[in-house]
Design an enzyme around this catalytic site. Structure first.
Site, short mmCIF file in Angstrom:
data_model
loop_
_atom_site.label_atom_id
_atom_site.label_comp_id
_atom_site.label_asym_id
_atom_site.label_seq_id
_atom_site.Cartn_x
_atom_site.Cartn_y
_atom_site.Cartn_z
N TYR A 579 7.18 10.67 -13.23
CA TYR A 579 8.56 10.90 -12.77
C TYR A 579 9.14 9.56 -12.35
CZ TYR A 579 12.33 12.51 -9.68
OH TYR A 579 13.54 12.71 -9.07
N ASP A 676 6.54 1.36 -12.29
CA ASP A 676 7.30 2.08 -11.28
C ASP A 676 6.38 2.22 -10.06
OD1 ASP A 676 8.42 3.92 -9.60
OD2 ASP A 676 9.10 5.28 -11.18
N LYS A 704 11.53 3.69 -1.43
CA LYS A 704 10.84 4.34 -0.31
C LYS A 704 10.54 3.38 0.85
CE LYS A 704 9.55 8.06 -3.24
NZ LYS A 704 9.60 9.44 -3.13
N1 PLP Z 1 9.76 6.76 -9.16
C1 PLP Z 1 8.77 7.47 -8.62
C2 PLP Z 1 7.37 7.22 -9.07
C3 PLP Z 1 9.04 8.47 -7.68
O1 PLP Z 1 8.05 9.24 -7.19
C4 PLP Z 1 10.39 8.64 -7.26
C5 PLP Z 1 10.71 9.67 -6.25
O2 PLP Z 1 9.89 10.39 -5.75
C6 PLP Z 1 11.38 7.86 -7.84
C7 PLP Z 1 11.04 6.94 -8.78
C8 PLP Z 1 12.80 8.06 -7.44
O3 PLP Z 1 13.03 7.58 -6.19
P1 PLP Z 1 14.25 8.16 -5.33
O4 PLP Z 1 13.90 9.53 -4.98
O5 PLP Z 1 14.33 7.20 -4.18
O6 PLP Z 1 15.46 8.07 -6.19
#
Ligand code: PLP
Length: 892
Positions: A579, A676, A704
């Protein structure tokens, strides 16, 4: 199409030439037995139709028996008693002659066996089974294809194919139902039954799926000893399936286990036994079930499993209109033909309503499918081939179940599979949950109802696909603790989904935020805080430049845009189950829905409203498989970047070797590699997974923790790549060669101050990370000890502050199989039970601990887990034993 006819005729002629002698004898057999069949039907006082048909098909040979059975699942072409008679085929077939057996063994088994018992222990229409001892002393079972069956099957299938095509030319109805297409799909399955090397592969696949299963066992094959006409496998002793009374286990529990095994194959594995008749089962001591004979195995694709589950889900909720629509999508060969008729829908709704409400106590999938397929037939359609195999399996399987325990409530005992997304195992349990929650959290409940009037959903976690059954509304959070509106306190295992590594309300970011607010809280204009955060990030990820964003989602969008601008290529590759935020790109094949082959998935949107072109252009890969690297190489000319969660949240581990090979492949083809690390950045260590794996990507997405509890994101990466977001100084050049990224609040002084303060604190206190490792390891061990004490099938994974609890006997490598196979209901219910014992955990999300968790907190979590598991065991969540029927109730 003349071409097609010539082509097909050509194929037919070629095959026919080789098989000429067999074709002649098969042809003569068909004509001969058809005359006898016709004559006997015409004679008064002859045997009944069913008996006659049985004899006719038996004489025609194995293909007709199977094809007849499969087609017989369509609209009750065969009456119930005929079907009963078919079952006896499997028990009283003659073996091949001894001289034929010896010839086969001499040809294919030379030097394999120290001794071989020529008396078969089982005889089927295609093969027979013997016991033997290998030269190394191992006792084995050996399946041997009967002499001549292969040629007869091939000849018979050619003739049948030609007859169906011929009939199609002459009889419009045959064309209309596309029987030729139906048969074409079945043909390889039917004729493939005598290729025992293929069967060996199928048996191994099923055995692998059931590895570690608490009570299902599939004998392992001995590949080196297998030949096209010999299948050698471990010898397993047991009470024959026909004799459940001798199994030394309660019949009702054996039946429940059998049903659970069938459902596991269908819903979870998508690879099911088409012939689950008693002769293909053994019972071992302790109620273990042995599955035998993988001559016919049906497959369901990801879409098929999805459609099947979605159909049953609507039925469980008694939403008949939706269920009818989903039935047609799932089962019909020509959905649009059936949908075209207005009466069809109304009639189908009636059938569903009747079967799923009034008749659930003596539920029969077969009788439901039988009625529904008659309806399809009346409206110009058929049950599709894949699902007719499933129907055949169900027909045989439910027959077997009824022999083992006629009282088994199939519908109620299947609830784990048909109603996976709720915590309720029964209506009684739902009432208990509701009552307890009403008592414990009345104010929270009222707040949720009130919020629903203003917010798209009462809470963040309440929105999509798997909304929480009982979302929490927090009045106050401090350190590792949450207090809900009703004053209940919980140890928190969500970490706010990531940002709060130091705990809630930590004084370091709190003080930084206060100072930034006092300084005016500027945004969009330069501030020292922005510089400090960027300097801190680029120091942690050396030799990089940074761009700041407002969230992880934005960071990923920025990275993808920069990659496209830098490479001049358009496509993006990502991994299934990963994700990357809620953008169209980030959600392709992410959490909820998968498509295509396991090794080479196809993209599928995980949200309505996603731009189709973005989804369709995405190359979807599998983490850990080298096949993915070949696919990157093949697509490299168009690929701007590959984005990956180096340590996927769902599995919680990383494969350093794979990441290295991935980086090398990308480098070799000029494809940018994007890590990511929105979750893992500054959580698994000061830096990210890349520091642990020793692999440096071109770009890294962060979020985060770097916002110190406020909305934040960033991309850090190679200066020449990130530099594509820097103006060239020539506006005309910028527009087509530079990437525009960032918005009003990106890098605002309050967020940046909080983030920089938290990162500075983490940098200066490396003991936090060693502490987190210790605490995670302790908690994993503690939770595992409770699982082991109860003997449950549950995997506890965890490292570096991230934890996962998965109720599954299997440990599949691919995320699609992990999510398909896990006992979701138990996970959701666990969250409810833990809440009672003072722990908040998000139902289906990675669990996170932080620096604020004390040893006492974790001990409390351990105790709550032990109590919850005990209560869940008591409530029947982990039982494969029968759920007794209840007298009067609605559909589950
Ligand atoms: N990338 C990963 C691996 C994530 O787990 C998340 C959110 O949980 C995101 C991107 C997206 O981040 P945000 O919720 O701050 O938009």
């Amino acid at each position: 199409m003349p071409h097609e006819i010539i082509f097909r005729t050509g194929g037919f002629m070629r095959d026919s030439w080789r098989l000429l002698p067999h074709l002649v004898s098969e042809g003569a057999r068909i004509v001969g037995w058809s005359c006898v069949f016709g004559l006997r039907r015409a004679l008064p006082g002859g045997p009944g139709d069913a008996e006659l048909l049985r004899g006719y098909l038996l004489r025609l040979g194995p293909l007709y028996v199977k094809a007849g059975q499969v087609l017989g699942t369509q609209s009750g072409v065969l009456a119930g008693d005929t079907v009963e008679q078919f079952r006896s085929f499997f028990s009283d077939l003659p073996p091949m002659r001894r001289d034929q057996l010896r010839a086969t063994l001499k040809r294919s088994g030379e030097g394999l066996f120290a001794d071989f018992d020529e008396e078969p222990i089982a005889v089927g229409s295609v093969a027979q089974v013997h016991t033997a001892r290998l030269v190394d002393g191992r006792r084995v079972a050996v399946k041997v294809v009967k002499t001549g069956v292969r040629e007869r099957l091939a000849a018979a299938s050619l003739i049948l194919d030609a007859l169906i095509r011929g009939a199609g030319l002459l009889v419009p109805a045959v064309r209309h139902y596309d029987l030729a297409g139906h048969f074409a799909a079945l043909r390889p399955l039917l004729t493939g039954q005598c290729d025992l090397l293929a069967e060996q592969a199928r048996q191994e696949a099923v055995a692998e799926n059931f590895r570690n299963h608490p009570y299902v066992r599939v004998p392992r094959t001995i590949p080196a000893a297998c030949r096209e006409d010999l299948l050698v496998m471990e010898y397993v002793r047991g009470v024959p399936g026909q004799d459940p009374g001798r199994a030394g286990h309660r019949r009702e529990d054996l039946a429940a286990r059998l049903l659970d095994a069938f459902n596991t194959m269908v819903y979870f594995h998508g690879l099911f036994h088409v012939d689950p008749h008693p002769g293909n089962f053994l019972f071992e001591p302790g109620g273990r079930i042995v599955l035998l004979d993988f001559g016919l195995v049906g497959r369901l694709s990801e879409d098929d499993k999805w459609n099947l589950s979605s159909f049953y889900f609507a039925c469980v909720r008694q939403e008949w209109e939706r269920a009818a629509d989903r039935f047609t999508t799932t089962f019909a060969q020509h959905p649009d033909r059936a949908r075209g008729s207005g009466e069809y829908h109304a009639e189908l709704t009636g059938i569903l309503r009747r079967h799923f409400t009034t008749e659930t106590g003596h539920w029969s999938t077969m009788s439901f499918l039988d009625e529904a397929s008659r309806l399809l037939r009346r409206h110009g359609s058929l049950i599709s081939t894949r699902f007719s195999l499933l129907a055949l399996s169900t027909l045989t399987g439910e027959g077997f179940l009824s022999q083992v325990d006629p009282q088994l409530d199939i519908w109620r005992n299947g609830r784990k599979f048909t109603d996976r997304f709720s915590p309720y195992l029964s209506d009684d349990l739902r009432d208990t949950f509701e009552r307890e929650l009403r008592d414990r959290t009345p104010i929270t409940g009222a707040a949720r109802r009130d919020a629903a009037r203003y917010l798209v959903a009462p809470t963040h976690f309440d929105r999509f696909v798997l909304p929480a059954a009982y979302p929490i509304v927090v009045a106050k959070a401090s350190g590792s603790r949450l207090t809900d509106l009703d004053g209940n306190e919980y140890v928190d295992l969500s970490g706010g989904f990531g940002p709060h590594l130091l705990g809630y309300g930590h004084p370091v970011p709190a003080a930084a935020i206060r100072r930034a607010v006092d300084s005016g809280g500027v945004n969009a204009l330069g501030s020292p805080a922005e510089l400090t955060l960027a300097r801190t990030l680029t120091a942690a990820f050396p030799a990089t430049l940074a761009v700041l964003a407002n969230s992880g989602t934005e960071a990923v969008q920025m990275a993808v845009r920069m990659a496209r601008a830098h490479t001049g290529r358009q496509r993006v590759a990502k991994f299934e189950g990963h994700y990357h935020g809620f953008s169209d790109q980030g959600m392709v094949s992410s959490w909820f829905r998968y498509r295509g082959e396991a090794n080479a998935p196809s993209p599928v949107a995980n949200s309505a409203g996603a731009q189709h072109s973005v989804v369709d252009q995405t190359l979807v890969l599998q983490y850990g498989l080298d096949e993915s690297l070949h696919r990157i190489t093949d697509a490299a000319g168009d690929l701007a970047c590959v984005i990956v969660e180096p340590m996927p949240s769902v599995t919680g581990g990383f494969d350093a070797g794979f990441l290295r090979r991935l980086a090398a492949t990308c480098r070799a083809h000029g494809v940018l590699l994007v890590f990511d690390e929105v979750v893992t950045g500054f959580r698994v260590t000061y830096g990210g997974v890349q520091h642990l794996a020793g692999v440096t990507p071109d770009l890294t997405c962060l979020g985060k923790i770097i916002g110190g509890g406020l909305p934040c994101g960033a991309v850090v990466g190679r200066p020449d790549v990130v530099g594509v977001a820097r103006s060239s100084g020539d506006p005309f050049l910028d527009v087509h060669s530079r990437a525009f990224v960032g918005g009003t609040m990106s890098g605002n002084s309050i967020t940046a101050a909080a983030g920089a303060a938290v990162l500075g604190h983490l940098r200066d206190h490396p003991g936090i990370y060693t502490g987190l490792e210790r605490k995670t390891a302790w908690l994993v061990g503690e939770l595992r000890s409770h699982v082991a004490a109860l003997g449950l099938s549950c995997e506890i994974s965890g490292q570096r502050s991230l934890l996962g609890i998965t109720f599954d006997y299997a440990r599949p490598k691919l995320i699609r199989d992990r999510l398909a196979g896990s006992h979701t209901k138990a996970n959701i219910a666990l969250a409810c039970y833990m809440r009672k014992h003072g722990v908040y955990l998000p139902e289906l999300h990675t669990l996170m601990i932080g620096d604020a968790h004390t040893d006492a907190d974790l001990e409390l979590v351990g105790r709550a887990f032990a109590q919850s598991l005990a209560e869940m065991t008591q409530a029947g969540f982990f039982s494969f034993e029968s759920t007794p029927p209840v007298p009067a109730r609605s559909a589950p």
